[in-house]
Design a protein around this motif. Structure first.
Motif, PDB file in Angstrom:
ATOM      1  N   PHE A 324      23.807  32.282  41.292  1.00 23.28           N
ATOM      2  CA  PHE A 324      25.086  31.742  41.750  1.00 23.28           C
ATOM      3  C   PHE A 324      26.243  32.348  40.958  1.00 23.28           C
ATOM      4  O   PHE A 324      27.282  32.716  41.530  1.00 23.28           O
ATOM      5  N   ASP A 325      26.086  32.476  39.638  1.00 28.70           N
ATOM      6  CA  ASP A 325      27.138  33.083  38.809  1.00 28.70           C
ATOM      7  C   ASP A 325      27.369  34.531  39.201  1.00 28.70           C
ATOM      8  O   ASP A 325      28.511  35.006  39.229  1.00 28.70           O
ATOM      9  N   LYS A 328      29.310  34.566  42.500  1.00 27.20           N
ATOM     10  CA  LYS A 328      30.694  34.121  42.285  1.00 27.20           C
ATOM     11  C   LYS A 328      31.519  35.222  41.630  1.00 27.20           C
ATOM     12  O   LYS A 328      32.673  35.468  42.020  1.00 27.20           O
ATOM     13  N   PHE A 332      34.829  36.681  43.427  1.00 31.51           N
ATOM     14  CA  PHE A 332      36.112  36.291  42.844  1.00 31.51           C
ATOM     15  C   PHE A 332      36.436  37.025  41.548  1.00 31.51           C
ATOM     16  O   PHE A 332      37.538  36.844  40.995  1.00 31.51           O
ATOM     17  N   ASP A 335      35.710  35.180  35.435  1.00 29.66           N
ATOM     18  CA  ASP A 335      36.648  34.174  34.952  1.00 29.66           C
ATOM     19  C   ASP A 335      36.892  34.423  33.455  1.00 29.66           C
ATOM     20  O   ASP A 335      36.017  34.212  32.629  1.00 29.66           O
TER      21      ASP A 335
END
Length: 339
Positions: A324-325, A328, A332, A335
């Motif tokens: 999932f990381d 993501k 996107f 982070d």
């Protein structure tokens, strides 16, 4: 280097760093590199505990010298991962150096060593002293209550001999199997087995003959007027019988009936070496069966690296979270608000 260069990284090789100040990296030759953030990644050094143990064990210095490593930098271990010169002490991973088999300092090696030692310890083997000239880890099989009772009771001894086919067959089978085992073992293993089981040494016949040599007695008797040859022969036979009976009594009195040795030294199974170098690129090297030597780099190697990374996770939950990381970050971007 090509991948790092395309990412804007300047790679410098064969350059020695002699100092790091608050805002400069000092290189040999006087060059100075100003920096904002310095990330130091220059290998590892021994922990103080490792150096302390290595310097306390006398045999470690000679072992390190034999493989040309600085004394105290690692704990030299034998093929069973026992620390050379120490009793009941094991070492694995980066702090250890297997004599005669230099292994890469990777988690793959440490993981296999951990599984090997866990099996060794859980099997109940005594470690003993580490070193090439020492017996392997062993199990001392104690004499059972029935064996001890058989030795004490003539009736039970007669019953056991009847069941296996008589005294001669029983004693011959035991002596032959014991002798074959010890003849096939290294000298230090033979001595170790003989000490624990009180087994007679393999060269006992020669020692018994030397102990029962009546040459000096016969020479003295001849000087005094001669001796009866038949009496001398009887005395020699009686002496040999007494020596054999004493050895058998020691063996029957020993607590240990058998010694089983751990005969599987550690063997590293190389499942490949992988490294991520950034920009969705990786390096992969796989060696197997002495004829497979596969070297890959680039995007395909990166996919292999990711697949191995996921399969090596310890739980399904971790696999889902990491996947999932990754998705993501791909959609996107990373982070960096926490940095």
């Amino acid at each position: 280097m090509e991948t790092l260069g395309r990412s804007g990284v300047e790679v410098r090789t064969n350059v020695k760093v002699v100092g790091v100040t608050k805002n400069k990296v000092l290189l040999a030759g006087g060059e100075e590199l100003p920096y904002g953030v310095c990330l130091w990644s220059a290998g590892n050094a021994p922990r103080p505990l490792v150096s302390h143990i290595a310097h306390k064990i006398r045999d470690q210095a000679a072992a390190a010298e034999s493989v040309r490593v600085p004394p105290g930098s690692k704990l030299c271990v034998d093929p069973f991962l026992r620390v050379v010169g120490a009793t009941d002490l094991l070492a694995l991973g980066d702090c250890s150096l297997v004599l005669g088999n230099r292994l890469p300092p990777t988690a793959q090696v440490a993981g296999q060593q951990g599984a090997y030692l866990a099996h060794l310890i859980n099997s109940g083997y005594s470690l003993g002293v580490g070193g090439y000239s020492q017996p392997p880890p062993f199990q001392a099989v104690k004499r059972g209550a029935l064996q001890s009772a058989t030795d004490r009771s003539a009736l039970l001894r007669w019953l056991a001999m009847t069941m296996v086919g008589g005294r001669q067959r029983l004693e011959a089978g035991s002596q032959v199997s014991d002798a074959l085992f010890r003849m096939d073992s290294p000298p230090w293993v033979r001595a170790h087995s003989e000490a624990l089981t009180a087994a007679p040494p393999l060269d006992e016949h020669g020692a018994a003959a030397a102990a029962c040599d009546l040459g000096e007695v016969l020479a003295a008797a001849a000087a005094a007027g001669g001796a009866d040859p038949a009496a001398a022969e009887r005395a020699s036979r009686e002496c040999l019988r007494a020596v054999a009976a004493e050895a058998e009594a020691r063996r029957r009195a020993a607590e240990v009936e058998e010694v089983r040795y751990w005969d599987r030294p550690f063997e590293f199974l190389n499942l490949g070496i992988m490294a991520y170098v950034g920009s969705d690129k990786a390096l992969t090297q796989v060696e197997a069966f002495d004829w497979i030597n596969l070297k890959l780099h680039g995007s395909f190697a990166f996919l292999l690296w990711k697949s191995v990374y996921i399969t090596k996770q310890v739980s399904f939950r971790n696999r889902v979270l990491i996947l999932f990381d990754w998705m993501k970050a791909k959609v996107f971007g990373r982070d960096i608000s926490l940095f």
